[in-house]
Design a protein around this motif. Structure first.
Motif, mmCIF file in Angstrom:
data_model
loop_
_atom_site.group_PDB
_atom_site.id
_atom_site.type_symbol
_atom_site.label_atom_id
_atom_site.label_comp_id
_atom_site.label_asym_id
_atom_site.label_seq_id
_atom_site.Cartn_x
_atom_site.Cartn_y
_atom_site.Cartn_z
ATOM 1 N N MET A 62 11.748 0.038 6.759
ATOM 2 C CA MET A 62 11.080 -0.138 8.043
ATOM 3 C C MET A 62 10.414 1.173 8.463
ATOM 4 S SD MET A 62 12.580 -1.569 11.694
ATOM 5 C CE MET A 62 14.081 -0.608 11.570
ATOM 6 N N ALA A 63 11.085 2.290 8.228
ATOM 7 C CA ALA A 63 10.511 3.592 8.587
ATOM 8 C C ALA A 63 9.231 3.859 7.803
ATOM 9 C CB ALA A 63 11.527 4.706 8.342
ATOM 10 N N LEU A 64 9.229 3.565 6.505
ATOM 11 C CA LEU A 64 8.030 3.777 5.688
ATOM 12 C C LEU A 64 6.872 2.905 6.173
ATOM 13 C CD1 LEU A 64 9.362 4.037 2.008
ATOM 14 C CD2 LEU A 64 8.849 5.870 3.624
ATOM 15 N N GLU B 143 0.836 -1.206 0.000
ATOM 16 C CA GLU B 143 0.000 0.000 0.000
ATOM 17 C C GLU B 143 0.872 1.258 0.000
ATOM 18 O OE1 GLU B 143 -3.193 1.984 3.095
ATOM 19 O OE2 GLU B 143 -3.200 -0.205 2.875
ATOM 20 N N THR B 144 1.927 1.220 0.813
ATOM 21 C CA THR B 144 2.835 2.361 0.901
ATOM 22 C C THR B 144 3.589 2.561 -0.407
ATOM 23 O OG1 THR B 144 3.123 1.974 3.280
ATOM 24 C CG2 THR B 144 4.798 3.308 2.181
ATOM 25 N N ARG B 145 4.024 1.455 -0.980
ATOM 26 C CA ARG B 145 4.785 1.514 -2.231
ATOM 27 C C ARG B 145 3.956 2.137 -3.351
ATOM 28 N NH1 ARG B 145 5.644 -1.691 -6.712
ATOM 29 N NH2 ARG B 145 7.796 -1.682 -7.518
ATOM 30 N N ASN B 146 2.713 1.740 -3.445
ATOM 31 C CA ASN B 146 1.841 2.274 -4.500
ATOM 32 C C ASN B 146 1.642 3.785 -4.340
ATOM 33 O OD1 ASN B 146 1.533 -0.250 -5.636
ATOM 34 N ND2 ASN B 146 -0.360 -0.698 -4.505
ATOM 35 N N TYR B 147 1.564 4.214 -3.106
ATOM 36 C CA TYR B 147 1.365 5.650 -2.856
ATOM 37 C C TYR B 147 2.614 6.433 -3.263
ATOM 38 C CZ TYR B 147 1.025 10.048 -0.299
ATOM 39 O OH TYR B 147 1.023 11.379 0.027
ATOM 40 N N TYR B 148 3.777 5.997 -2.787
ATOM 41 C CA TYR B 148 4.990 6.759 -3.040
ATOM 42 C C TYR B 148 5.440 6.697 -4.496
ATOM 43 C CZ TYR B 148 5.921 8.075 1.793
ATOM 44 O OH TYR B 148 5.853 8.651 3.038
ATOM 45 N N LEU B 149 5.126 5.627 -5.200
ATOM 46 C CA LEU B 149 5.481 5.562 -6.621
ATOM 47 C C LEU B 149 4.777 6.656 -7.406
ATOM 48 C CD1 LEU B 149 5.579 1.702 -7.365
ATOM 49 C CD2 LEU B 149 7.509 3.314 -7.376
ATOM 50 N N GLN B 150 3.590 7.052 -6.959
ATOM 51 C CA GLN B 150 2.862 8.131 -7.631
ATOM 52 C C GLN B 150 3.333 9.512 -7.170
ATOM 53 O OE1 GLN B 150 -1.392 7.659 -7.229
ATOM 54 N NE2 GLN B 150 -1.299 5.467 -7.618
#
Length: 788
Positions: free
Chosen positions: A709-711, A685-692
């Motif tokens: 780990m921080a993300l 979920e985090t990865r999808n957000y930051y990729l955008q």
């Protein structure tokens, strides 16, 4: 009207013709063009006739009265009689006043007889007549209301059903209501062209129902346009001073009849230490005492009263409008004679932002400071800042459109601008949106250094006044908690940033040149022990330090205007607000207490939890948006595990370099108890957000397990706030709710009152009660200091 006075005072009549461009004698005695009923003609006619009547009276009786008073427009004649200005200046003021009020939005007025003020407010509140204002307090049984035509028409049957007499008035506008905000602003600019003397005889102000203070003439005349004619209270004040004989000058006996009603229906207000007008000071102002059946002191000479036209009325300040309650939980407004809510803080600040009190509501993340909250504040004569943090740009734009539609009469509102060092382009997009919609006021938050986006906003539309001084048209209020950050806002914009913006075509050469003459902020709001991000500052230490820094910086840079310094954080009671004003605050701004109101964009379940808090029920926890930096936020701790769980996550991140190094039992606990999701699901979920948004963050996470780990841990902070705002019961123990001890103090203050339940808490009502309670506290304390 005027009869032989025009010929008797032919020189002044000729002067009136020279100023007005038409014959006042012909207008009053013949009215060939049927203009006398139009307010731009009515007001000069009344002023001239009343002034000449007073001069004629002076020829007969040289003994001056003890007091002077005038009903609305008549106050100009009272000031003329008191020597505050001469005949010519008074006429020019009245001419401008009438012309501006003639251009006001269409509206109307109505007189209500045999209905108490309390009953009128009850009818307003229960029928949502929120655009109607109380205009005149003529007598206890005669009150005039003003508002939009359709609302006044709708009110008629409601009052008739309550056995009140409802009389529509033949007027062209809702005089002296909130509809007069535009004329008030223009009139304030016009008043800058004049210098006034202190009244030689005490003049009772329509706005305050007390004698004018020296140097208060311009302020009162401006505020009078949108403030209640407090005639009943004015006469009660004079009764309390021992006045029993009143003489009305001018045509008719309207005021004489009203005074008789007041004398028979209500007791005097006795001020133990009355106003004394001296050289620039007011002495011995004390506490009002309600006297029932008391014998007044020996009668003094009659005050001279000047009437206003019955076609012109006056409005309540928003404190007396339909949807507010002026009473603080524990005391009555009428118990204060000296310090009033209107004179707390900086007059200049109130005028700049078009406020009735020096009081604001601050922005809260994720539109908890909602568009509805901001509109409610604006309609009540306050200003609120909309919380843009974490809100999509499109949603911010929709909210701006909503607020501009609802606040279409010039009522103030502001927008929060968050510093965004990670995504500076997002900050610039927000600034461009603000400029596109003509947003005049912003609250700059979380700045540790000045950014190009903020400089661009600050420099837009800089201009010079007739004295050659630089004037700012976009106002920046910077929230600060540390002197070094305050200093950056007290400096002019960085030459390097200005040069870059100029090269990019973002500002004009003229704006770049003028940037050297103004600081980066018009106002600093010193934030102490607040909810959310905080440096844990103490108001008593940081506020005076920044006030002194402000003075040093102004002297150093030779700024033409003074940066105002206000206070926020920890303000939930009159005592807290009083301490801020005593320390030198030009204004106060509240936060935590407002998210537990009807208008706040917070879930009902959280509001129910907040109303149960006491002062010890908050704690400091790691901040999700500055997780790796170890920054802190202050949050609710009663009934939730968030502070403990957030601290545990931060401690784990500091101790270990990757999730794999953490023992399996702890990892399982975090995923099952804290997240209710696996680490893999959270990272996806985090990865999808930051990729955008910020792809570089994911690239860094793939290379650095500690950053990954921080993300993942940061996700918990975003998630817990979202769950709180949405009111997800299953996640109740993980709710992240930013709040300081102020909400607990507020809850204790309102215990046993209607504000105990959040359903009865409205942001404007809280502002009224807090400011009025503050005035009462200060009056009580100062009386104690004086040995009263």
């Amino acid at each position: 009207m005027g009869g032989a006075l025009f010929d008797e005072f032919h020189e002044l009549t000729a002067k009136a013709y020279e100023i007005l461009g038409y014959s006042i004698k012909t207008l009053c005695l013949e009215d060939p063009n049927r203009q006398l009923g139009q307010t731009q003609f009515t007001q000069p006619a009344l002023y001239v006739v009343n002034a000449l009547t007073f001069l004629e009276k002076q020829r007969e009786d040289l003994k001056p009265p003890d007091y002077l008073a005038g009903h609305s427009l008549g106050e100009y004649n009272a000031l003329f009689a008191a020597g505050a200005f001469d005949f010519e200046i008074g006429l020019r003021l009245v001419q401008k006043r009438g012309a501006l009020m003639n251009k006001a939005p269409k509206g109307t007025m109505a007189a209500i007889l045999n209905c108490s003020e309390e009953k009128i407010r009850e009818i307003f509140k229960s029928n949502h007549l929120e655009t109607i204002d109380v205009a005149n307090y003529n007598a206890p049984s005669q009150i005039v209301i003003a508002g939009l035509q359709e609302d006044i028409q709708r009110a008629g049957p409601l009052f008739q059903a309550a056995n009140a007499v409802f009389i529509p008035l033949k007027v062209s506008a809702a005089f002296h209501s909130r509809q007069m905000q535009g004329p008030m602003k223009d009139f304030a600019t016009f008043l800058d062209n004049f210098t006034f003397a202190a009244p030689k005889i005490p003049v009772i102000s329509n706005v305050h129902a007390r004698p004018y203070q020296p140097h208060q003439v311009a302020t009162n005349l401006k505020e009078q346009i949108v403030s209640s004619v407090k005639w009943t209270e004015s006469i009660r004040y004079l009764m309390g001073q021992g006045i029993t004989d009143f003489e009305e000058l001018g045509p008719g006996d309207v005021l004489t009849k009203l005074i008789r009603k007041i004398q028979t229906e209500v007791p005097p207000l006795v001020v133990e230490a009355p106003f004394v007008i001296g050289k620039g000071s007011i002495q011995g102002r004390g506490t009002i005492v309600e006297v029932n059946g008391a014998q007044p002191r020996e009668s003094q000479s009659s005050p001279v009263l000047s009437p206003q036209s019955q076609s012109e009325s006056n409005k309540a300040t928003p404190a007396s409008s339909a949807y507010t309650s002026p009473k603080p939980p524990s005391t009555e407004r009428s118990t204060s004679a000296s310090i009033t809510p209107e004179n707390l803080g900086s007059r200049e600040f109130r005028e700049d932002y078009n406020l009735r009190y020096a009081y604001l509501s601050g922005a809260m993340y994720k539109a908890i400071a909602s568009k509805e909250l901001v509109v409610r504040m604006g309609k009540a004569g306050y200003m609120g800042f909309y919380g843009t943090g974490g809100v999509r740009l499109s949603e911010v734009e929709d909210s701006i459109q909503f607020m501009q539609r609802e606040l279409s009469q010039g009522e103030p509102f502001g927008m929060n601008l968050l510093c965004n060092l990670v995504q500076p382009e997002a900050e610039m997009e927000m600034v461009d949106l603000f400029l596109r919609y003509g947003i005049k006021y912003i609250e700059a938050s979380a700045y540790i250094r000045i950014t190009p986006a903020l400089v661009k906003y600050r420099l837009k539309e800089l201009s010079r006044n007739r004295r050659g001084e630089v004037v700012t048209h976009t106002k920046v209020m910077a929230k600060v908690s540390r002197p070094e950050v305050a200093r950056s806002f007290l400096e002019p914009a960085s030459e390097g940033i200005v040069k870059k913006l100029l090269e990019q075509g973002q500002i004009t050469p003229e704006e770049a040149d003028m940037s050297k003459e103004v600081p980066m902020a018009d106002d600093l709001c010193v934030e102490s022990d607040s909810g959310g991000h905080t440096d844990m500052a103490v108001t008593a230490t940081v506020l005076p330090a920044i006030v002194r820094l402000r003075d040093e910086m102004r002297h150093h840079h030779r700024y033409a205007t003074r940066v105002r310094v206000g206070s926020s954080g920890g303000i939930g009671t009159p005592e807290a607000a009083a301490s801020a004003f005593v320390l030198g605050a030009d204004f106060i701004l509240t936060g935590s207490i407002n998210q537990c109101t009807v208008e706040a964009g917070m879930s009902h379940i959280v509001k129910e939890m907040l109303q149960q808090l006491n002062v010890q029920d908050t704690a400091y926890a790691p901040a999700g948006d500055m997780f790796e930096l170890g920054a802190k936020v202050q949050v609710m701790k009663k009934g939730v595990f968030f502070p403990a769980r957030a601290t545990k996550l931060y401690d784990l991140w500091r101790t270990y370099n990757s999730l794999e190094q953490i023992d399996p039992i702890t990892n399982k606990q975090i995923q099952e108890k804290f997240f209710k999701k696996s680490f893999e699901e959270v990272y996806e979920e985090t990865r999808n957000y930051y990729l955008q948004k910020v792809p570089s963050e994911i690239e860094k996470a793939e290379r650095n397990p500690k950053h990954k780990m921080a993300l993942i841990f940061r996700w918990y902070f975003i998630h817990t706030m979202r769950m709180a705002i949405q009111g997800k019961e299953d996640y109740r123990v993980d709710f992240q709710v930013h709040s300081g001890p102020a909400i607990g103090a507020f809850n204790q203050w309102v215990k046993g009152t209607d504000l105990k339940d959040w359903q009865n808490r409205h942001v404007d009502d809280i502002g009224d009660r807090l400011m009025e309670g503050t005035a009462e506290i200060l009056n009580q304390r100062f009386q104690c200091f004086l040995g009263a």
